[in-house]
Write a protein that holds these residues in place. Structure first.
Motif, PDB file in Angstrom:
ATOM      1  N   VAL A   1       0.840  -1.201   0.000  1.00 20.82           N
ATOM      2  CA  VAL A   1       0.000   0.000   0.000  1.00 20.82           C
ATOM      3  C   VAL A   1       0.876   1.251   0.000  1.00 20.82           C
ATOM      4  N   ILE A   2       1.887   1.252   0.856  1.00 26.39           N
ATOM      5  CA  ILE A   2       2.776   2.426   0.911  1.00 26.39           C
ATOM      6  C   ILE A   2       3.451   2.626  -0.443  1.00 26.39           C
ATOM      7  N   HIS A   3       3.885   1.523  -1.025  1.00 28.55           N
ATOM      8  CA  HIS A   3       4.596   1.604  -2.309  1.00 28.55           C
ATOM      9  C   HIS A   3       3.703   2.259  -3.359  1.00 28.55           C
ATOM     10  N   ARG A   4       2.447   1.824  -3.402  1.00 33.61           N
ATOM     11  CA  ARG A   4       1.549   2.353  -4.430  1.00 33.61           C
ATOM     12  C   ARG A   4       1.178   3.816  -4.149  1.00 33.61           C
ATOM     13  N   VAL A   5       0.973   4.133  -2.875  1.00 38.01           N
ATOM     14  CA  VAL A   5       0.634   5.522  -2.532  1.00 38.01           C
ATOM     15  C   VAL A   5       1.812   6.439  -2.882  1.00 38.01           C
ATOM     16  N   ALA A   6       3.012   6.002  -2.513  1.00 36.26           N
ATOM     17  CA  ALA A   6       4.199   6.807  -2.827  1.00 36.26           C
ATOM     18  C   ALA A   6       4.345   6.978  -4.328  1.00 36.26           C
ATOM     19  N   ALA A   7       4.035   5.904  -5.067  1.00 38.96           N
ATOM     20  CA  ALA A   7       4.142   5.981  -6.524  1.00 38.96           C
ATOM     21  C   ALA A   7       3.163   7.010  -7.071  1.00 38.96           C
ATOM     22  N   LEU A   8       1.953   7.002  -6.541  1.00 39.21           N
ATOM     23  CA  LEU A   8       0.960   7.967  -7.028  1.00 39.21           C
ATOM     24  C   LEU A   8       1.390   9.389  -6.700  1.00 39.21           C
ATOM     25  N   ILE A   9       1.986   9.567  -5.514  1.00 36.87           N
ATOM     26  CA  ILE A   9       2.475  10.905  -5.147  1.00 36.87           C
ATOM     27  C   ILE A   9       3.565  11.344  -6.110  1.00 36.87           C
ATOM     28  N   LEU A  10       4.482  10.418  -6.381  1.00 34.07           N
ATOM     29  CA  LEU A  10       5.597  10.749  -7.272  1.00 34.07           C
ATOM     30  C   LEU A  10       5.083  11.077  -8.672  1.00 34.07           C
ATOM     31  N   ILE A  11       4.130  10.294  -9.147  1.00 34.90           N
ATOM     32  CA  ILE A  11       3.597  10.535 -10.489  1.00 34.90           C
ATOM     33  C   ILE A  11       2.871  11.882 -10.528  1.00 34.90           C
ATOM     34  N   SER A  12       2.115  12.183  -9.460  1.00 30.07           N
ATOM     35  CA  SER A  12       1.433  13.477  -9.411  1.00 30.07           C
ATOM     36  C   SER A  12       2.448  14.615  -9.445  1.00 30.07           C
ATOM     37  N   ALA A  13       3.513  14.456  -8.649  1.00 23.89           N
ATOM     38  CA  ALA A  13       4.555  15.491  -8.641  1.00 23.89           C
ATOM     39  C   ALA A  13       5.167  15.621 -10.026  1.00 23.89           C
ATOM     40  N   GLY A  14       5.342  14.480 -10.707  1.00 21.61           N
ATOM     41  CA  GLY A  14       5.906  14.506 -12.055  1.00 21.61           C
ATOM     42  C   GLY A  14       5.000  15.254 -13.016  1.00 21.61           C
ATOM     43  N   LEU A  15       3.694  14.996 -12.919  1.00 24.57           N
ATOM     44  CA  LEU A  15       2.750  15.681 -13.812  1.00 24.57           C
ATOM     45  C   LEU A  15       2.712  17.177 -13.494  1.00 24.57           C
ATOM     46  N   TYR A  16       2.768  17.482 -12.201  1.00 25.79           N
ATOM     47  CA  TYR A  16       2.798  18.892 -11.809  1.00 25.79           C
ATOM     48  C   TYR A  16       4.055  19.557 -12.371  1.00 25.79           C
ATOM     49  N   HIS A  17       5.168  18.839 -12.282  1.00 23.12           N
ATOM     50  CA  HIS A  17       6.424  19.390 -12.796  1.00 23.12           C
ATOM     51  C   HIS A  17       6.325  19.636 -14.301  1.00 23.12           C
ATOM     52  N   LEU A  18       5.665  18.700 -14.989  1.00 20.42           N
ATOM     53  CA  LEU A  18       5.498  18.847 -16.441  1.00 20.42           C
ATOM     54  C   LEU A  18       4.710  20.118 -16.732  1.00 20.42           C
ATOM     55  N   ALA A  19       3.599  20.284 -16.024  1.00 18.69           N
ATOM     56  CA  ALA A  19       2.770  21.477 -16.230  1.00 18.69           C
ATOM     57  C   ALA A  19       3.558  22.731 -15.860  1.00 18.69           C
ATOM     58  N   TYR A  20       4.286  22.641 -14.746  1.00 23.39           N
ATOM     59  CA  TYR A  20       5.073  23.776 -14.274  1.00 23.39           C
ATOM     60  C   TYR A  20       6.105  24.172 -15.319  1.00 23.39           C
ATOM     61  N   SER A  21       6.732  23.173 -15.935  1.00 26.19           N
ATOM     62  CA  SER A  21       7.771  23.452 -16.917  1.00 26.19           C
ATOM     63  C   SER A  21       7.184  24.043 -18.186  1.00 26.19           C
ATOM     64  N   LEU A  22       5.948  23.670 -18.496  1.00 29.62           N
ATOM     65  CA  LEU A  22       5.358  24.158 -19.736  1.00 29.62           C
ATOM     66  C   LEU A  22       4.678  25.516 -19.536  1.00 29.62           C
ATOM     67  N   ILE A  23       4.084  25.717 -18.366  1.00 30.46           N
ATOM     68  CA  ILE A  23       3.225  26.888 -18.199  1.00 30.46           C
ATOM     69  C   ILE A  23       3.933  28.017 -17.455  1.00 30.46           C
ATOM     70  N   SER A  24       4.527  27.699 -16.293  1.00 33.83           N
ATOM     71  CA  SER A  24       5.110  28.759 -15.478  1.00 33.83           C
ATOM     72  C   SER A  24       6.345  29.338 -16.149  1.00 33.83           C
TER      73      SER A  24
END
Lengths: 442, 393
Positions: free
Chosen positions: B204-227
């Motif tokens: 469970v921890i592994h999957r939750v951490a993975a989702l957090i990391l993926i969310s951060a990655g998507l946020y970073h993608l948006a941040y890199s494109l928009i900000s």
């Protein structure tokens, strides 16, 4: 002669009681009655010259099977028959139960207990009275009887749990017998109170008990499935249809019988974490034979199954304690295990999608699922194999590259640091301060 | 040859050249048109771009629209006096270098203005060479003040958003490594609480951490494109052929075969490698992780070997990523002798002027417009082919 424990009122038994009655009638007409003997022996303080008590509790004897049947003392203590002078001469001869219980005695004489007694008459071997008692003998159906089903483990345990007696013959046998009490059979008997739970005599026999190494023993390898089938008949039938059972029936000495997988005294439910057939231990249990090089060679069985399982996701998760993942038995079956070449086998290619589908319902598709147990590298699908090789190379190259670069970086920084210390101050040095020009510093 | 022209900027080391500097821009505010004309004449001849304003409000309006290297202001003006101009100018642009033109009578006022933050004053009357010398000294003074400020404050390297991304990445990555590692050595961890599969917590921890990391990655993608900051940094982290040559020079420098390290921008080659390692690793691990997570769906779409391959990739990519981070990144931010025990940039977001000059000189030049050197360098006056016209605001 074979006597059913569960049904003591068989015809033979009834006939025997009739015979006993006739003998007793004859004896009563002749001479000393029970009360004659009890005149003296009911005195609870009555002892031999040397001190051993010879008292008989009249109540106990009256309740006993022999008392109920009206047997006189002299029917068993036959050497006192016709004695007129009291106190009667001592010592008396040992009681001959065989006079009446002929067939039981015949079985006893061939048993390990009878044989041991013949060899060492003064030894510890169990005699009739060891298990049945003396004046207090009760029929096995009586809950107070030493041979009542619920009491049998304690009766056998009287010797077999006593390290001074059992320990002499076979080392560790006490622990073995003890483990029965923690087994599912022992639990069912003692905790759940089931009278039909297996007790010592169900597997080992009673009067006809033999060493397990004796082919006549009920727990000799050749007879184990039959012995267990007394209760587990359905499993026995399934077993006989499996490859193990089939080969067993044809006299193969290597296939497993019940106890090879389930253990004997310490048998447990598969759900018990200590069970040898618990999902956590199945792979180890099967590997006892299937990872045996000699056996695999002898029967040309595929090798390396365990290793390939352990390196699979199923194996790794299982090892980490996930008991829902597949183990050997999940795919191959257990009592009904068959080689994959058999069309009935759960691992026959035609049945695989159904077998895998038990856990992976989406897996029912026409693609070839490939080799499951790839014991040799070449048996694996080439793409995962190639991917693994590429990654190993990549990891090795990356790490070596990084370490090499770090080494050069460290070297240059330390070099600059050392040169910087020698220089007087930073003020007159040109850029960069810490990464100074080599020529300047030398 | 076009190829050579194309290759030239790639292969040559980008260095700071004074010629690239913008000419010094000057704003002069005075109610006396004669003074204005004089200042404009003298400084334009010396190579500056000079704007003039006849009053305080007009000058401040120009300053609001455009930044100037130097602002000259008269003290005695009818509409708004010099003190007010200094105050407002510094409010508009705290870095503004305000210089005062004073008569003998208003020296005291000039001193008061210095206390407010003005840089210097020049007394009327002055000769052209005096004005030139004064301007040059003022530029130097301004530069010194800037350097002092750089020394005190350092440079912003990571924005708060970037630092937050890094912290989320660091936490989720560590959790993923800890909860994934037992699968590599099941024997070692089979009885370890939490890490054993039976407790279920590990997965469970592994999957939750993975989702957090993926969310951060998507946020970073948006941040890199928009900000704008994210986009600027993303452009700077993109690899160029130049990096390979820099790497070659860096190795030669490290081995002592070269006197100076190659000049790098905001991100050096190792940082770029690490960044794209994280991007690649996250993408690969997310893809194969989802395939393993939803193994039944994977099996319904692909043959078994695809799942096997996904498992192998997930396993070895994890080893690669963890080893890279724990060897390279930990060295780069912890064990590098000048940073040991830890670089604080991930917390403060700032690097010192010294580190900026040594490690990221090109970035320094881009941020400050000055050569990456310890001492102030004043590239003025510059010889100019023809006097330029007034700077168009």
């Amino acid at each position: 002669m074979k006597r059913s424990l569960l049904n003591p009122k068989s015809k033979i038994q009834n006939l025997k009681f009739v015979a006993l009655g006739l003998v007793c009638w004859a004896a009563l007409a002749n001479a000393q009655t029970v009360s004659d003997c009890l005149d003296c022996h009911s005195d609870s303080g009555l002892t031999r010259e040397k001190g051993g008590s010879v008292a008989v509790n009249p109540e106990v004897f009256k309740k006993s099977v022999h008392g109920q049947a009206g047997l006189a003392c002299v029917d068993c203590h036959q050497d006192l028959k016709g004695v007129k002078a009291y106190p009667h001469p001592v010592p008396l001869k040992p009681v001959e139960c065989a006079t009446c219980h002929e067939s039981e005695n015949a079985a006893y004489q061939t048993s390990i207990h009878g044989q041991s007694l013949a060899k060492t008459p003064k030894g510890d071997a169990a005699t009739c009275s060891s298990c049945h008692g003396t004046h207090d003998i009760l029929p096995p159906k009586d809950p107070d009887s030493k041979t009542f089903r619920l009491n049998i483990p304690a009766t056998c345990g009287h010797c077999h749990l006593n390290p001074e007696i059992a320990g002499k013959n076979a080392s560790g046998s006490v622990a073995k017998v003890e483990s029965y009490f923690t087994s599912i059979h022992g639990w069912a008997l003692a905790k759940a109170g089931l009278v039909n739970a297996a007790v010592c005599t169900d597997c080992h026999g009673s009067h006809d008990i033999h060493r397990p190494t004796d082919p006549k023993s009920k727990v000799a390898r050749a007879l184990i499935p039959k012995t267990c089938s007394q209760c587990h008949l359905g499993v026995y039938q399934t077993y006989l249809s499996s490859i193990h059972g089939e080969k067993f029936a044809s006299g193969n000495p290597d296939v497993p019988v019940c106890t090879n997988c389930h253990n004997e005294h310490r048998i447990q439910l598969p759900s018990d974490p200590n069970s040898s057939v618990n999902p956590a231990h199945v792979s180890r249990t099967c590997s006892a034979c299937h990872e045996n090089k000699a056996l695999n060679l002898k029967y040309s069985l595929p090798t390396g199954r365990l290793k390939s399982y352990q390196s699979s996701y199923h194996g790794i998760s299982n090892k980490l304690g996930d008991l829902t993942v597949a183990n050997c038995a999940s795919c191959h079956g257990y009592h009904d295990v068959l080689p994959s070449s058999d069309p009935r086998s759960t691992t026959n290619p035609a049945n695989l999608s159904k077998t895998c589908g038990k856990c992976h319902p989406q897996g029912d598709h026409p693609w070839d699922i490939g080799k499951i147990h790839a014991s040799k590298r070449m048996e694996e699908h080439w793409i995962p194999r190639l991917v693994q090789r590429i990654y190993l190379l990549l990891i090795a190259a990356t790490l070596m590259g990084l370490l090499a670069f770090i080494a050069t970086d460290l070297y240059s920084r330390l070099r600059v640091h050392r040169a910087g210390k020698k220089a007087t101050s930073g003020a007159d040095r040109p850029y960069p301060i810490s990464r100074g020009d080599k020529k300047d510093k030398r | 040859m076009p190829l050579k022209a194309w290759l030239e900027p790639l292969l040559s080391e980008p260095t700071y050249t004074p010629g690239r500097l913008a000419p010094v821009s000057v704003l002069a505010i005075d109610d006396d048109p004669q003074v204005l004309r004089r200042v404009q004449e003298v400084l334009t001849r010396a190579g500056c771009l000079v704007d003039t304003a006849p009053s305080g409000p007009e000058g401040l309006a120009r300053l609001a629209r455009q930044n100037y290297d130097l602002v000259f202001t008269d003290l005695m003006m009818p509409e708004m006096d010099g003190i007010a101009v200094v105050k407002h100018a510094l409010e508009l642009r705290p870095d503004a270098a305000v210089l005062m033109i004073t008569g003998f009578a208003s020296v005291d006022t000039a001193v008061e203005a210095l206390k407010l933050g003005a840089l210097d004053y020049i007394e009327k009357p002055f000769t052209p060479s005096e004005l030139e010398a004064f301007t040059q000294a003022a530029l130097k003074k301004k530069r010194e003040r800037e350097i002092a400020r750089e020394e005190a404050q350092g440079f912003i390297r990571f924005t708060p958003a970037e630092r937050a991304q890094h912290i989320i990445l660091m936490a989720s990555f560590t959790l993923l490594v800890i909860t994934g590692f037992p699968l590599l050595m099941p024997d070692l961890f089979k009885n370890t609480f939490i890490l054993a599969e039976s407790s279920l917590i590990r997965g469970v921890i592994h999957r939750v951490a993975a989702l957090i990391l993926i969310s951060a990655g998507l946020y970073h993608l948006a941040y890199s494109l928009i900000s704008s900051e994210g986009n600027r940094d993303f452009r700077k982290v993109l690899p160029w052929p130049r990096d390979l040559i820099d790497f070659y020079h860096q190795v030669r420098y490290n081995l002592g075969l070269r006197n100076k390290p190659p000049r790098t921008g905001k991100f050096n080659l190792m940082q770029k490698v690490e960044y794209f390692g994280v991007v690649w690793g996250t993408a690969v691990m997310a893809l194969t992780g989802f395939m393993l997570w939803f193994e039944n769906q994977t099996l319904s779409l692909f043959p078994l070997w695809v799942l096997d391959a996904a498992r192998i990739v997930h396993r070895y990519e994890a080893i690669l990523a963890a080893a890279t981070v724990f060897i390279s990144h930990v060295y780069q931010v912890h064990f590098r002798p000048d940073l040991f025990p830890m670089s604080k940039v991930w917390l403060t977001g700032r690097v010192s002027r010294k580190e900026m000059l040594e490690e990221y000189p090109i970035e320094y030049e881009e941020l400050t417009g000055h050569p990456a050197q310890e001492e102030p360098v004043i590239a003025w006056p510059q010889p100019r082919p023809a006097p330029a016209a007034e700077v168009k605001p």
